[in-house]
Write an enzyme that holds these catalytic residues in place. Sequence first.
Site, mmCIF file in Angstrom:
data_model
loop_
_atom_site.group_PDB
_atom_site.id
_atom_site.type_symbol
_atom_site.label_atom_id
_atom_site.label_comp_id
_atom_site.label_asym_id
_atom_site.label_seq_id
_atom_site.Cartn_x
_atom_site.Cartn_y
_atom_site.Cartn_z
ATOM 1 N N LYS A 1 -11.038 -1.282 9.697
ATOM 2 C CA LYS A 1 -11.291 -2.227 8.910
ATOM 3 C C LYS A 1 -11.788 -3.582 9.660
ATOM 4 O O LYS A 1 -11.776 -4.849 9.187
ATOM 5 C CB LYS A 1 -10.081 -2.583 8.149
ATOM 6 C CG LYS A 1 -9.579 -1.522 7.104
ATOM 7 C CD LYS A 1 -8.550 -1.769 6.103
ATOM 8 C CE LYS A 1 -8.128 -0.444 5.433
ATOM 9 N NZ LYS A 1 -7.034 -0.536 4.720
ATOM 10 N N HIS B 1 0.904 -1.359 -0.025
ATOM 11 C CA HIS B 1 -0.002 -0.118 -0.075
ATOM 12 C C HIS B 1 0.779 1.252 0.121
ATOM 13 O O HIS B 1 2.215 1.298 0.600
ATOM 14 C CB HIS B 1 -0.779 -0.179 1.314
ATOM 15 C CG HIS B 1 -2.241 0.867 1.470
ATOM 16 N ND1 HIS B 1 -1.708 2.207 1.988
ATOM 17 C CD2 HIS B 1 -3.273 0.652 1.396
ATOM 18 C CE1 HIS B 1 -2.911 2.798 2.037
ATOM 19 N NE2 HIS B 1 -3.867 1.784 1.715
ATOM 20 N N CYS C 1 -4.551 2.454 -3.805
ATOM 21 C CA CYS C 1 -3.246 2.890 -3.074
ATOM 22 C C CYS C 1 -2.186 2.279 -3.288
ATOM 23 O O CYS C 1 -1.384 1.763 -2.522
ATOM 24 C CB CYS C 1 -3.518 3.247 -1.599
ATOM 25 S SG CYS C 1 -4.558 4.392 -1.207
ATOM 26 N N ASP D 1 2.411 -5.123 8.227
ATOM 27 C CA ASP D 1 1.301 -4.278 8.064
ATOM 28 C C ASP D 1 0.076 -5.297 8.016
ATOM 29 O O ASP D 1 -0.048 -5.851 7.098
ATOM 30 C CB ASP D 1 1.508 -3.607 6.778
ATOM 31 C CG ASP D 1 0.180 -2.859 6.252
ATOM 32 O OD1 ASP D 1 -0.981 -2.909 7.070
ATOM 33 O OD2 ASP D 1 0.088 -2.097 5.271
HETATM 34 C C1 PLP Z 1 -5.751 0.217 4.816
HETATM 35 C C2 PLP Z 1 -4.623 -0.026 4.544
HETATM 36 C C3 PLP Z 1 -3.587 0.780 4.996
HETATM 37 C C4 PLP Z 1 -3.758 2.085 5.402
HETATM 38 O O1 PLP Z 1 -4.615 2.214 6.561
HETATM 39 P P1 PLP Z 1 -5.097 3.577 7.300
HETATM 40 O O2 PLP Z 1 -6.279 3.023 8.374
HETATM 41 O O3 PLP Z 1 -5.390 4.112 6.017
HETATM 42 O O4 PLP Z 1 -4.049 4.187 7.981
HETATM 43 C C5 PLP Z 1 -2.251 0.092 4.829
HETATM 44 N N1 PLP Z 1 -2.002 -1.014 4.437
HETATM 45 C C6 PLP Z 1 -2.976 -1.869 3.929
HETATM 46 C C7 PLP Z 1 -2.658 -3.257 3.657
HETATM 47 C C8 PLP Z 1 -4.340 -1.443 3.917
HETATM 48 O O5 PLP Z 1 -5.276 -2.369 3.597
#
Ligand code: PLP
Length: 405
Positions: free
Chosen positions: A225, A122, A363, A199
């Site tokens: 999420k 991302h 992204c 992440d």
């Molecule tokens: C959504 C996402 C992010 C960013 O998360 P935020 O809540 O916007 O900080 C980073 N990495 C992955 C894989 C994501 O799905």
Amino acid sequence: MAFDVQKIRNDFPILQRKVNGYPLVYLDNAATSQKPQVVIDCIVDYYSNYNANIHRGVHTLSQEATDAYEMARKKIQTHFNIAHLHEVIFTSGTTHGINLVANGFSTLLNKGDEIIVSALEHHSNIVPWQMLCERSGAILKVIPINEEGVLILSAYEELLSEKTKLVFVNHISNALGTINPIKKIIEKAHAIGAAVLIDGAQSCSHIKPDLIDLDVDFYVTSAHKMCGPTGVGILYGKEDWLRKMPPYQGGGEMIKEVTFEKTTYADLPHKFEAGTPNICGGIAFGAAIDYLNSIGFNAIAAHEKMLLDYATKELLAIEGLKIYGTGSEKTSVISFNIDGIHPYDIGTIIDKLGIAVRTGHHCAQPIMDYFNIPGTVRASFSFYNTIEEVDSLVQGVIKAKLMLT
Ligand SMILES: *Cc1c(COP(=O)(O)O)cnc(C)c1O
């Protein structure tokens, strides 16, 4: 307990609404999940009954808020199987957590050191490292992917050397749904003495990670999420690393003593928690974790796998439709295109039918460049989605295709 998707759907007020005259079909869960009533109630309860600033007040409200906030930290520790409570740092989300670590490492890297990221990242997991490299003179290396959207592990092993100081990989790719072999990635990095940050933004709604078992150095995720509110998340860091890294932001809450001559910092976790945090968000994050566990991660995985398999089969029956991300280890995300049609046009037409999907580069522009496409249509399923909703998606895509060709 049998998995009853209709009963689960009743927990989510938003799933009862209509969009453009059609029942909402929400398939943008990889961007953010919807919130169950228990999480909404938790937020209302906090602001209605015990809103106060935490950690400082002697009065009753402040103590109640502090207790609830610290109880949420404890729930997070238990859920992720984290060794020490002070290794749980509240953040505003994944992006904040990554930037915190990148900032911390700027004092620990030397010119010529190497950082490895994956081609599946991302933007929030690319840009902070580029900034870190600019500041420190370190060099960024990228683990490539193959046609299936899967990381090439042999290439990763070739990139590892005594110069490698850090490896950053997502647990699950938000753009393709690929589940990365993070345990192997961590073991190989540790074998040459590098630290690893995972992440987990995309994985924590599908999988319950065991951080002690993974032996990972850092893990970041966002509450929004996983059925929690926006603006809150966590950074897990091994105690040794958290002690080595300097504070990220200065302010209240993160200090022990302040004089104009010298300031000393608070102990962990407060050293990294400057200012008034998202108190309500942290407490509601705890409620979201309780909710997900009440359904159970095995039940969630089984239902989502069923939706993924069914949707993959039905979508592939549409002529000219291609799915990106076809590795065997993947979660309930389907990224696709139809020959000669821009993804944005499909997204716009099916929105008219009440179907919410994401279109664009998600992204993750480097992945789109690899496949030589401007973007994809991404349908991402959650445990509250149904077979009937998959049917609506497929019918919607067929209709869009007819209109656009
Ligand atoms: C959504 C996402 C992010 C960013 O998360 P935020 O809540 O916007 O900080 C980073 N990495 C992955 C894989 C994501 O799905």
